[in-house]
Scaffold this motif. Structure first.
Motif, PDB file in Angstrom:
ATOM      1  N   VAL A 138       0.858  -1.191   0.000  1.00  7.69           N
ATOM      2  CA  VAL A 138       0.000   0.000   0.000  1.00  7.69           C
ATOM      3  C   VAL A 138       0.886   1.230   0.000  1.00  7.69           C
ATOM      4  CG1 VAL A 138      -1.664   1.381   1.294  1.00  7.69           C
ATOM      5  CG2 VAL A 138      -1.985  -1.083   1.117  1.00  7.69           C
ATOM      6  N   GLN A 139       0.578   2.158  -0.907  1.00  2.00           N
ATOM      7  CA  GLN A 139       1.283   3.435  -0.994  1.00  2.00           C
ATOM      8  C   GLN A 139       0.278   4.561  -0.788  1.00  2.00           C
ATOM      9  OE1 GLN A 139       3.320   3.831  -4.727  1.00  2.00           O
ATOM     10  NE2 GLN A 139       4.861   2.307  -4.233  1.00  2.00           N
ATOM     11  N   ASN A 140       0.406   5.263   0.330  1.00  2.00           N
ATOM     12  CA  ASN A 140      -0.402   6.453   0.599  1.00  2.00           C
ATOM     13  C   ASN A 140       0.519   7.585   1.016  1.00  2.00           C
ATOM     14  OD1 ASN A 140      -2.729   4.928   0.148  1.00  2.00           O
ATOM     15  ND2 ASN A 140      -3.734   5.605   2.020  1.00  2.00           N
ATOM     16  N   ALA A 141       0.030   8.804   0.908  1.00  5.31           N
ATOM     17  CA  ALA A 141       0.778   9.940   1.439  1.00  5.31           C
ATOM     18  C   ALA A 141       0.812   9.821   2.957  1.00  5.31           C
ATOM     19  CB  ALA A 141       0.120  11.247   1.019  1.00  5.31           C
ATOM     20  N   TYR A 142       2.016   9.867   3.529  1.00  5.29           N
ATOM     21  CA  TYR A 142       2.155   9.666   4.978  1.00  5.29           C
ATOM     22  C   TYR A 142       3.535  10.137   5.393  1.00  5.29           C
ATOM     23  CZ  TYR A 142       2.294   7.150   9.471  1.00  5.29           C
ATOM     24  OH  TYR A 142       2.394   6.815  10.795  1.00  5.29           O
ATOM     25  N   SER A 143       3.579  10.832   6.513  1.00  4.03           N
ATOM     26  CA  SER A 143       4.856  11.293   7.066  1.00  4.03           C
ATOM     27  C   SER A 143       4.658  11.576   8.539  1.00  4.03           C
ATOM     28  CB  SER A 143       5.327  12.568   6.337  1.00  4.03           C
ATOM     29  OG  SER A 143       4.498  13.671   6.682  1.00  4.03           O
ATOM     30  N   LEU A 144       5.725  11.956   9.201  1.00  5.63           N
ATOM     31  CA  LEU A 144       5.650  12.306  10.621  1.00  5.63           C
ATOM     32  C   LEU A 144       4.601  13.379  10.878  1.00  5.63           C
ATOM     33  CD1 LEU A 144       6.765  12.267  13.546  1.00  5.63           C
ATOM     34  CD2 LEU A 144       8.476  13.938  12.799  1.00  5.63           C
ATOM     35  N   VAL A 183       4.433   1.554   2.045  1.00  3.59           N
ATOM     36  CA  VAL A 183       5.423   2.321   1.284  1.00  3.59           C
ATOM     37  C   VAL A 183       4.905   3.755   1.142  1.00  3.59           C
ATOM     38  CG1 VAL A 183       6.860   2.375  -0.789  1.00  3.59           C
ATOM     39  CG2 VAL A 183       5.946   0.192   0.036  1.00  3.59           C
ATOM     40  N   PRO A 184       5.169   4.621   2.105  1.00  2.00           N
ATOM     41  CA  PRO A 184       4.589   5.960   2.072  1.00  2.00           C
ATOM     42  C   PRO A 184       5.218   6.850   1.016  1.00  2.00           C
ATOM     43  CG  PRO A 184       6.121   5.765   3.910  1.00  2.00           C
ATOM     44  CD  PRO A 184       6.010   4.398   3.300  1.00  2.00           C
ATOM     45  N   TYR A 185       4.371   7.567   0.276  1.00  9.49           N
ATOM     46  CA  TYR A 185       4.913   8.612  -0.595  1.00  9.49           C
ATOM     47  C   TYR A 185       4.752   9.956   0.102  1.00  9.49           C
ATOM     48  CZ  TYR A 185       0.122   9.544  -2.444  1.00  9.49           C
ATOM     49  OH  TYR A 185      -1.209   9.850  -2.597  1.00  9.49           O
ATOM     50  N   PHE A 186       5.455  10.965  -0.384  1.00  9.43           N
ATOM     51  CA  PHE A 186       5.618  12.232   0.337  1.00  9.43           C
ATOM     52  C   PHE A 186       6.101  11.965   1.772  1.00  9.43           C
ATOM     53  CE2 PHE A 186       2.014  14.077  -2.465  1.00  9.43           C
ATOM     54  CZ  PHE A 186       2.898  14.261  -3.512  1.00  9.43           C
TER      55      PHE A 186
END
Length: 311
Positions: free
Chosen positions: A194-200, A220-223
């Motif tokens: 799964v690839q979603n926008a995700y960060s701290l 697998v986070p993008y951004f």
């Protein structure tokens, strides 16, 4: 078993895996990979050189799409990477190149468009089979939203992706920009990634992250550093991140990437860059250790939503 465990720590080229070993589509990969979206900023020779540097640094997981530069990213990947590098190439469908608009792509969500997208990727990557293809949805997270005939039921999309897998054109199915409910619904199809926008600084999908962990799905986070575009908060501007970077003697970006690796063991990174120095810094983030006090300080950073209009 001990010999196998030791071998998992090294790539096919004998290089230590950045971030250690992770699992993706049934094989071991380095937890720090490379996202190819910025390759079209370079000329062909420079792009090939950057990809060779990535492989030499231990990157053996490359994320791409035919719509990155209308085939350019895929074509230089095919030229740069050799069979003996044993790099897992992951692509995606759900959009296609577009010219003349404000952004260089448009959605391509219909089943026949997904099939055409896989065929485009096979051709530009010069492959008979793509190990993993992500279906980029348009109903969750930042980015384009589907309208008209681009509003397609997930079951119809999964049906064609499953057909492509059964035909041997793709090895595994992933999802991108999906909601928690959509992932739950898709689980019987066998989801590898799964690839979603995700960060701290943008952790709205925490329940989805935990479901991936429970189901053995790669996250697998993008951004991964937040605001690559206006409208999204930036990890590197957070005071707690800046303070941790100063204490550890690393960059704020490396702290943000290291936090993701520490957060869950199924997390794989695909930071993109067109710069060799940044590439090495991203790889080196896999060796950054965060102690409990630092992790607690970073975990206290508030999550904030943002919105952009492209990916």
């Amino acid at each position: 078993m001990a010999s196998t465990a030791r071998s998992d720590q090294l790539t096919a080229l004998g290089t230590a895996r950045p971030g250690g070993p992770g699992a993706l589509a049934g094989r071991s990969v380095s937890r720090v990979g490379y996202g190819a979206m910025q390759l079209p900023r370079l000329d062909r020779d420079a792009a090939i050189s950057l990809l060779r540097q990535a492989a030499d640094l231990g990157v053996d997981h490359v994320d791409t799409a035919h719509f990155y530069g209308n085939g350019f990213a895929n074509e230089v990947i095919a030229a740069a990477l050799r069979p003996e590098d044993d790099v897992l190439v992951v692509s995606k469908v759900g959009a296609e190149p577009a010219t003349g608009g404000r952004i260089p792509l448009r959605l391509a969500q219909r089943p026949e468009q997904l099939r055409a997208g896989v065929e485009d990727n096979l051709r530009s990557l010069e492959l008979d089979r793509i190990p993993l293809v992500n279906l980029r949805r348009a109903d969750h997270g930042p980015g384009l939203r589907a309208e008209g005939d681009q509003i397609v039921d997930l079951d119809d999309q999964l049906a064609v992706m499953t057909e492509l897998r059964d035909e041997g054109k793709i090895g595994a199915i992933g999802l991108s920009s999906v909601s928690l409910d959509a992932l739950r619904h898709a689980l019987p199809a066998g989801i590898a990634c799964v690839q979603n926008a995700y960060s701290l600084v943008s952790r709205d999908d925490e329940d989805l992250v935990r479901l991936c962990l429970a189901e053995g799905i790669a996250w697998v986070p993008y951004f991964p550093l937040g605001g690559a575009y206006a409208g999204l908060p930036k990890v590197t501007e957070e005071p707690a991140v800046v303070a941790a970077a100063r204490t550890l003697g690393v960059s704020a970006a490396q702290v943000g990437l290291a936090w993701l690796l520490h957060h869950t063991p199924n997390t794989l990174l695909i930071p993109g860059t067109a710069d060799a120095e940044h590439l090495r810094a991203n790889v080196d983030a896999g060796a950054v250790t965060l102690d409990e006090a630092t992790l607690a300080a970073l975990g206290a950073v508030p999550s904030r939503s943002g919105d952009i209009e492209t990916r």
